[in-house]
Design a protein around this motif. Structure first.
Motif, PDB file in Angstrom:
ATOM      1  N   ALA A 261       0.838  -1.203   0.000  1.00 15.84           N
ATOM      2  CA  ALA A 261       0.000   0.000   0.000  1.00 15.84           C
ATOM      3  C   ALA A 261       0.874   1.255   0.000  1.00 15.84           C
ATOM      4  O   ALA A 261       1.949   1.290   0.599  1.00 15.84           O
ATOM      5  CB  ALA A 261      -0.910   0.003   1.213  1.00 15.84           C
TER       6      ALA A 261
ATOM      7  N   THR B 263       0.703   5.175   1.156  1.00 12.23           N
ATOM      8  CA  THR B 263      -0.071   6.055   2.027  1.00 12.23           C
ATOM      9  C   THR B 263       0.243   7.511   1.696  1.00 12.23           C
ATOM     10  O   THR B 263       1.402   7.877   1.472  1.00 12.23           O
ATOM     11  CB  THR B 263       0.237   5.778   3.502  1.00 12.23           C
TER      12      THR B 263
ATOM     13  N   TRP C 160       2.981   9.980  -2.160  1.00 12.79           N
ATOM     14  CA  TRP C 160       2.718   8.752  -1.418  1.00 12.79           C
ATOM     15  C   TRP C 160       4.016   8.202  -0.829  1.00 12.79           C
ATOM     16  O   TRP C 160       5.065   8.272  -1.454  1.00 12.79           O
ATOM     17  CB  TRP C 160       2.113   7.692  -2.336  1.00 12.79           C
TER      18      TRP C 160
ATOM     19  N   LYS D  23       4.659   1.898   2.093  1.00  8.43           N
ATOM     20  CA  LYS D  23       4.449   1.359   3.432  1.00  8.43           C
ATOM     21  C   LYS D  23       5.695   0.640   3.918  1.00  8.43           C
ATOM     22  O   LYS D  23       6.352  -0.070   3.179  1.00  8.43           O
ATOM     23  CB  LYS D  23       3.254   0.404   3.425  1.00  8.43           C
TER      24      LYS D  23
ATOM     25  N   TYR E  68      -3.891   3.767  -9.116  1.00  7.75           N
ATOM     26  CA  TYR E  68      -4.294   3.326  -7.785  1.00  7.75           C
ATOM     27  C   TYR E  68      -3.065   3.274  -6.868  1.00  7.75           C
ATOM     28  O   TYR E  68      -1.996   2.818  -7.281  1.00  7.75           O
ATOM     29  CB  TYR E  68      -4.945   1.938  -7.865  1.00  7.75           C
TER      30      TYR E  68
ATOM     31  N   ALA F 100      -1.003   1.658  -4.938  1.00  4.55           N
ATOM     32  CA  ALA F 100      -0.468   0.382  -4.457  1.00  4.55           C
ATOM     33  C   ALA F 100       0.541  -0.138  -5.467  1.00  4.55           C
ATOM     34  O   ALA F 100       0.503   0.221  -6.649  1.00  4.55           O
ATOM     35  CB  ALA F 100      -1.595  -0.630  -4.254  1.00  4.55           C
TER      36      ALA F 100
ATOM     37  N   TYR G 118       2.071  -3.798  -6.971  1.00 11.44           N
ATOM     38  CA  TYR G 118       1.656  -5.191  -7.064  1.00 11.44           C
ATOM     39  C   TYR G 118       2.835  -6.062  -7.483  1.00 11.44           C
ATOM     40  O   TYR G 118       3.431  -5.825  -8.539  1.00 11.44           O
ATOM     41  CB  TYR G 118       0.520  -5.336  -8.079  1.00 11.44           C
TER      42      TYR G 118
END
Length: 245
Positions: free
Chosen positions: A28, A30, A57, A60, A115, A117, A119
């Motif tokens: 994620a 943040t 961002w 994490k 988005y 995040a 992956y």
């Protein structure tokens, strides 16, 4: 209706036929507060990129890796060394939306966004999700569908789609009350449906991880209690760059 959120499956290790398949999960990102000192310092370091409230961002569990995303579908990765923020690499995804399939003639594209995040595709490769939102409005309701391209990002600023046009989320509301008596007698005056994508990403000792796409769909009929909501689950497995789910 609640805002739809993408959820990720988190599962423990499992052994199949004597081989341990390790399940991993997205990382994620943040958001930094836009009035924080760190946000301001990063913006100063990239004054030609950070405009009009550009989201920044933090990765994490990392205190030195940051990402900036713009409404023009650009992504920049930055690193903090001491008190200095420097650019590592950037990607421009504007061309990626030029040849999208229209999911339905009734729908109009209303947004495209990255988005927040990362992956995992393999031990060394990572993807982002470029999400297109399509929508239409009804009298007293509407429909919205989101589709994602999961795109592998490379350290030299290039990228390659790993999966395309994956259903990401959806929701629909259809008005079912039309008279004053209807509204007086009923507390739930819409047929509602929505769906949410989950991912189970597994390292099964191949070049790329296997991705299980788990779509959970909900249907809540008008004039019924919330407890009557029907749930359906659809699952499919695919590998990046090889086959579509």
């Amino acid at each position: 209706m609640k805002k739809l959120v993408l959820f990720f499956a988190i599962v423990s290790f499992s052994a199949v036929a004597g081989i341990t398949d390790i399940t991993t999960k997205p990382v994620a990102l943040t958001a930094l507060k836009k009035n924080s000192a760190q946000y301001i310092d990063i913006c100063k370091a990239v004054d030609d990129f950070c405009k009009d409230g550009t989201p920044i961002w933090k990765e994490k569990n990392s205190n030195d890796i940051f990402y900036l995303t713009t409404s023009h579908l650009q992504l920049m990765k930055m690193k903090k060394e001491g008190d200095v923020y420097s650019k590592i690499v950037s990607w421009d995804f504007t061309k990626e939306t030029n040849n999208e399939d229209i999911p339905d003639d009734e729908l109009t594209k209303s947004d495209v966004y990255i988005y927040p995040a990362l992956y995992p595709l393999s031990k060394l490769k990572t993807a982002i999700a470029l999400v297109s939102k399509w929508s239409t409005t009804y009298s007293g309701g509407g429909r919205e569908e989101e589709y994602a391209n999961f795109i592998m990002i490379n350290d030299d600023g290039t990228y390659q789609p790993a999966f395309k046009n994956i259903p990401f989320s959806s929701r629909e509301m259809i008005k079912a009350c039309f008279t004053e008596d209807d509204y007086a007698k009923q507390s739930h005056c819409h047929d509602e449906s929505w769906s949410i994508l989950s991912l189970k990403i597994t390292d099964d000792s191949k070049d790329y991880y296997s991705w299980k796409f788990i779509t959970k769909s909900y249907n809540w009929p008008a004039f019924k209690e919330r407890s009557s909501t029907q749930v359906r689950i659809n699952e499919s497995v695919a590998y990046p760059f090889q086959s579509q789910p």
